[in-house]
Design an enzyme around this catalytic site. Sequence first.
Site, PDB file in Angstrom:
ATOM      1  N   HIS A  46       0.817  -1.200   0.000  1.00 23.33           N
ATOM      2  CA  HIS A  46       0.000   0.000   0.000  1.00 23.33           C
ATOM      3  C   HIS A  46       0.857   1.259   0.000  1.00 23.33           C
ATOM      4  CE1 HIS A  46      -3.793  -2.225   1.545  1.00 23.33           C
ATOM      5  NE2 HIS A  46      -3.789  -2.115   0.237  1.00 23.33           N
ATOM      6  N   GLU A 131      -5.896  -8.122   3.457  1.00 23.50           N
ATOM      7  CA  GLU A 131      -5.355  -9.231   4.277  1.00 23.50           C
ATOM      8  C   GLU A 131      -6.482 -10.040   4.924  1.00 23.50           C
ATOM      9  OE1 GLU A 131      -2.257  -8.332   7.221  1.00 23.50           O
ATOM     10  OE2 GLU A 131      -2.898 -10.118   8.307  1.00 23.50           O
ATOM     11  N   SER A 273       5.053   0.149   4.593  1.00 22.68           N
ATOM     12  CA  SER A 273       5.161   0.148   3.135  1.00 22.68           C
ATOM     13  C   SER A 273       5.672   1.481   2.588  1.00 22.68           C
ATOM     14  CB  SER A 273       3.799  -0.208   2.516  1.00 22.68           C
ATOM     15  OG  SER A 273       2.760   0.436   3.200  1.00 22.68           O
TER      16      SER A 273
END
Length: 316
Positions: A46, A131, A273
Amino acid sequence: MTRPPLTLYLAAPRGFCAGVDRAIKIVELAIQKWGAPVYVRHEIVHNRFVVDGLRALGAVFVEDPDEVPPDRPVIFSAHAVAKAVPAEAARRQMIWVDATCPLVSKVHIEAERHHEAGLQIVMIGHVGHPETIGTMGQLPEGAVLLVETVADVARLMVRDPARLAYITQTTLSVDDTAGIVAALHRRFPAIIGPHKEDICYATTNRQAAVKAIAGRIDALLVIGAPNSSNSRRLVEVGRAAGCGYAQLVQRAGDIDWRALEGIGAVGITAGASAPEVLVNEVIDAFRARFETAVELVETATEAVEFKVPRSLRAPG
Ligand code: SF4
């Protein structure tokens, strides 16, 4: 013109975790091996900056696997996908590589084990997060019940309160999750869970580092994407630890400088991320406006590294 003094407290650890690092390497190596384009199901991680960089190398990001031509490789993101997705790729005889973080795969294995033992599973996670969808999608529909809050626990309708297990998303708030786990234990004393929670080392370490700087700062900036769960949790952890102004910024251009007028200490961290280049961009933006002193606050060191799948390793 004299610039006002300001101290930047840099939280460590911050930024890339081993799972994100591996996922990015997988896409880069796949492009080297098979040439462009290589298709990637969902954003590999992300972060728009990372995704744009990989796109420039030849990655094509798609949401629907039907968009992938059968003769091109496809990569599944670090968050994992439901079991049906690789099964469909295998049926179409496609080349596919799974970039699921090994720590997410570990939760899948736990869930399968509980299911095989006949337990109903309660997953603590966020509705709609890739997820959560991927983990719940490892088992038949209805095998996993999802809770997001303590209030959800009170509403749960289970098959047999004596035969339950819980698992969690890897990127949750450590403190909020502890409250939900306690509520599960209160309502279902026989429920079993992981020896050590499923929240991963990177999430735990980044939250602990924010707590360590929260008392020294007037404002916290978390570098990360709005759809990054672990980044959003860092903002919440900062606020819960007493930091009145805690904001998520994707990069330096998002900083609201007016909100920072008159302050003397700012904390900086980055979600798992978010690349370090964006942290440096933010530090440079502060240096351009303030007489900036940078202080590193390191609460843990990380040496976790995950190997890429065998199909992408160099021979020898
Ligand atoms: S945040 Fe944790 S679980 Fe997610 S990719 Fe990184 S190491 Fe893996």
